[in-house]
Design a protein around this motif. Structure first.
Motif, short mmCIF file in Angstrom:
data_model
loop_
_atom_site.label_atom_id
_atom_site.label_comp_id
_atom_site.label_asym_id
_atom_site.label_seq_id
_atom_site.Cartn_x
_atom_site.Cartn_y
_atom_site.Cartn_z
N GLY A 115 0.67 -1.68 -0.07
CA GLY A 115 0.05 -0.19 0.20
C GLY A 115 0.62 1.26 -0.49
N VAL A 116 1.77 1.30 0.56
CA VAL A 116 2.92 2.83 0.91
C VAL A 116 4.40 2.76 -0.54
CG1 VAL A 116 5.20 3.24 0.77
CG2 VAL A 116 3.44 1.85 3.12
N PHE A 117 3.78 1.85 -1.34
CA PHE A 117 4.60 1.64 -3.09
C PHE A 117 3.56 2.03 -3.47
CE2 PHE A 117 5.11 -0.32 -6.95
CZ PHE A 117 6.45 0.19 -7.02
N LEU A 118 2.18 2.00 -3.59
CA LEU A 118 0.98 1.68 -4.44
C LEU A 118 0.80 3.73 -4.11
CD1 LEU A 118 -1.42 0.69 -6.35
CD2 LEU A 118 -2.68 1.20 -4.27
N LEU A 119 0.62 4.12 -3.12
CA LEU A 119 0.48 5.58 -2.47
C LEU A 119 1.02 6.08 -3.51
CD1 LEU A 119 -0.26 5.70 1.32
CD2 LEU A 119 -1.72 6.42 -0.72
N TRP A 120 2.47 6.08 -3.01
CA TRP A 120 4.06 6.66 -3.60
C TRP A 120 3.36 6.31 -5.52
CZ3 TRP A 120 7.85 4.28 -6.93
CH2 TRP A 120 9.26 5.45 -7.17
N ARG A 121 3.41 5.92 -5.74
CA ARG A 121 3.20 4.68 -7.17
C ARG A 121 1.99 6.37 -7.92
NH1 ARG A 121 4.15 4.88 -11.57
NH2 ARG A 121 3.49 3.43 -12.95
N VAL A 122 0.90 5.98 -7.29
CA VAL A 122 -0.43 7.44 -8.01
C VAL A 122 0.19 8.85 -7.53
CG1 VAL A 122 -2.99 7.45 -7.22
CG2 VAL A 122 -2.01 5.60 -7.87
N GLU A 144 4.13 10.41 -8.47
CA GLU A 144 5.29 9.90 -9.49
C GLU A 144 3.99 10.21 -10.60
OE1 GLU A 144 8.02 6.30 -9.99
OE2 GLU A 144 6.26 5.67 -10.43
N THR A 145 2.59 10.45 -10.81
CA THR A 145 1.63 10.90 -11.64
C THR A 145 2.06 12.26 -11.67
OG1 THR A 145 -0.32 10.45 -10.14
CG2 THR A 145 0.85 7.96 -11.40
N LEU A 146 1.67 13.01 -13.09
CA LEU A 146 1.15 14.50 -12.54
C LEU A 146 0.18 15.00 -12.15
CD1 LEU A 146 1.66 17.62 -13.39
CD2 LEU A 146 0.66 16.48 -15.29
N ALA A 147 -1.48 13.35 -12.30
CA ALA A 147 -2.77 13.97 -12.00
C ALA A 147 -2.47 13.70 -10.14
CB ALA A 147 -3.28 12.94 -12.66
N GLY A 148 -1.60 13.10 -9.97
CA GLY A 148 -1.56 12.48 -8.38
C GLY A 148 -1.23 13.78 -8.03
N TRP A 203 15.79 7.59 0.92
CA TRP A 203 17.17 7.22 0.31
C TRP A 203 16.65 6.31 -0.94
CZ3 TRP A 203 18.60 6.91 5.97
CH2 TRP A 203 20.21 7.76 6.30
N VAL A 204 14.74 5.68 -0.38
CA VAL A 204 14.58 4.37 -0.85
C VAL A 204 13.48 5.24 -2.42
CG1 VAL A 204 12.72 3.13 -1.86
CG2 VAL A 204 14.51 3.41 0.41
N LEU A 205 11.99 5.85 -1.44
CA LEU A 205 11.38 7.08 -2.70
C LEU A 205 11.91 8.04 -3.00
CD1 LEU A 205 8.80 5.88 -1.15
CD2 LEU A 205 8.59 4.74 -2.79
N TYR A 206 11.75 8.87 -4.01
CA TYR A 206 12.16 9.93 -4.36
C TYR A 206 10.88 10.80 -5.05
CZ TYR A 206 11.64 8.31 -9.26
OH TYR A 206 10.82 7.05 -10.42
N ARG A 207 11.43 11.85 -5.31
CA ARG A 207 10.02 12.62 -5.73
C ARG A 207 10.19 13.68 -7.42
NH1 ARG A 207 4.79 14.38 -3.67
NH2 ARG A 207 4.21 16.75 -4.51
N PRO A 208 9.61 12.85 -7.78
CA PRO A 208 10.01 13.28 -9.70
C PRO A 208 9.30 14.72 -9.69
CG PRO A 208 8.34 11.95 -9.15
CD PRO A 208 8.66 12.21 -8.53
N ASP A 209 9.59 16.13 -10.24
CA ASP A 209 9.39 17.61 -10.37
C ASP A 209 8.98 17.37 -11.95
OD1 ASP A 209 9.78 19.78 -10.85
OD2 ASP A 209 12.01 20.24 -11.10
N LEU A 210 8.12 17.55 -11.57
CA LEU A 210 7.15 17.63 -12.75
C LEU A 210 6.28 19.06 -12.86
CD1 LEU A 210 4.93 14.35 -12.32
CD2 LEU A 210 6.94 14.24 -13.43
N GLY A 211 7.03 20.10 -12.02
CA GLY A 211 6.16 21.66 -12.76
C GLY A 211 5.60 21.77 -11.84
N VAL A 212 4.71 20.76 -10.92
CA VAL A 212 3.33 21.67 -10.07
C VAL A 212 4.03 22.22 -8.90
CG1 VAL A 212 1.74 19.97 -8.65
CG2 VAL A 212 2.22 18.79 -10.38
N GLU A 213 4.63 22.03 -8.51
CA GLU A 213 4.73 22.92 -7.24
C GLU A 213 6.69 23.33 -6.61
OE1 GLU A 213 4.35 19.91 -3.92
OE2 GLU A 213 3.02 21.82 -4.25
#
Length: 315
Positions: free
Chosen positions: A38-45, A48-52, A126-136
């Motif tokens: 569930g943690v991984f799914l929250l991160w993916r949605v 990692e996604t622009l809409a999320g 060290w494991v998860l990251y937040r891609p810069d998608l231009g949201v903020e």
């Protein structure tokens, strides 16, 4: 009168303790795996996604409305959480375990609290990251929430060590405290909703692992001392257990339904997320998600703890 010897009444076979422990351990480990998934799914949605990111940014901005008044309370809640607080509760939980003459329980509490808080920091840094998608502006990854992990792990530790009759009320208080801390991080714009829910799932996973360890520890007769002797081995009545679990589930499912409706509405209106109504809707949906996660997690923790404690003694 007959002199024939009286045959003893047939003895009903008792269930095998190993089988019961095996079931509890399997269920607990299954809960842990699903929680981490569930943690991984929250991160993916939501990360990692622009809409999320857009949906959570709307919730993030929605926290500004009414923040001045709410922050007065939220800041006090968050100020409680610190490294010293975690260490203090860990020591207190170990003392309770020692008073109940359960040294293994003290180790299991340490596994829960250290494992949960360390996992959150490792995942976040060290494991998860937040891609810069231009949201903020890019502030880096904030999932899971460290403050919420601390609050939930403290509550779960107390649920683990208190006498059986106190467990339902420890679960209720734990759900309430975790919700208050999680929503306070939203109010202060310290975290987004997915950060908080992920933290609750991390604690649920480690509580399930701790309960599996409890189930694998042979039961022993109570040797509690002092006031703890009065309630040491008395289970809560079935009515209380059913009432507390049902109450947590009803609140959790109701909050979850509200979160789904609110966040689905926000997701479907991505082009209009700057409107105040959309930001407030996303914010309230995120807060409802935090309440859902806390209530459902502590209902599961309570059931696992009771199941782990009901194992048969060795031999």
């Amino acid at each position: 009168m007959s002199d024939a010897p009286t045959l003893p009444a047939p003895v009903r076979p008792t269930p095998d303790a190993g089988d019961r422990r095996g079931v509890v351990v399997a269920v607990a480990l299954g809960v842990a795996v699903l929680s981490f998934a569930g943690v991984f799914l929250l991160w993916r949605v939501f990360v990692e996604t622009l809409a999320g990111q857009q949906v959570e940014n709307a919730a993030f901005q929605g926290a500004l409305y009414g923040q001045t008044q709410l922050w007065r309370v939220a800041e006090r809640v968050l100020d409680v959480v610190s490294v010293g607080f975690i260490v203090g509760v860990l020591l207190a939980a170990m003392v309770i375990a020692a008073l109940r003459r359960r040294p293994s329980l003290a180790v299991q509490v340490a596994v829960l609290m250290i494992g949960a808080n360390l996992t959150t920091q490792v995942l976040k840094k060290w494991v998860l990251y937040r891609p810069d998608l231009g949201v903020e502006a890019d502030y880096g990854n904030t999932l899971p929430s460290g403050h919420t992990t601390a609050a939930a792990s403290v509550s779960a530790a107390l649920l683990l060590v208190v006498p059986p009759r106190a467990r339902p009320w420890a679960a209720v208080l734990g759900a309430g405290y975790t919700t208050a801390t999680g929503i306070s991080t939203l109010i202060g714009q310290w975290h987004r909703p997915s950060d908080v829910v992920a933290a609750v799932l991390v604690v649920l996973a480690w509580t399930a692992i701790a309960c599996a360890l409890v189930a694998l520890t042979p039961a022993r007769a109570s040797t509690a001392t002092g006031a703890l002797r009065l309630t040491a081995d008395r289970n809560p009545t079935p009515a209380i257990m059913r009432g507390v679990v049902a109450g947590l589930l009803v609140v959790g499912v109701g909050a979850g339904a509200s979160a789904v409706v609110a966040l689905s509405h926000t997701w479907q209106n991505l082009a209009d997320l700057d409107a105040r109504a959309e930001e407030v809707t996303a914010y309230l949906g995120g807060a409802a998600g935090v309440l859902m996660a806390s209530c459902l997690a502590f209902a599961i923790m309570l059931l696992l703890r009771q199941a782990a404690a009901s194992r048969l003694p060795r031999g």
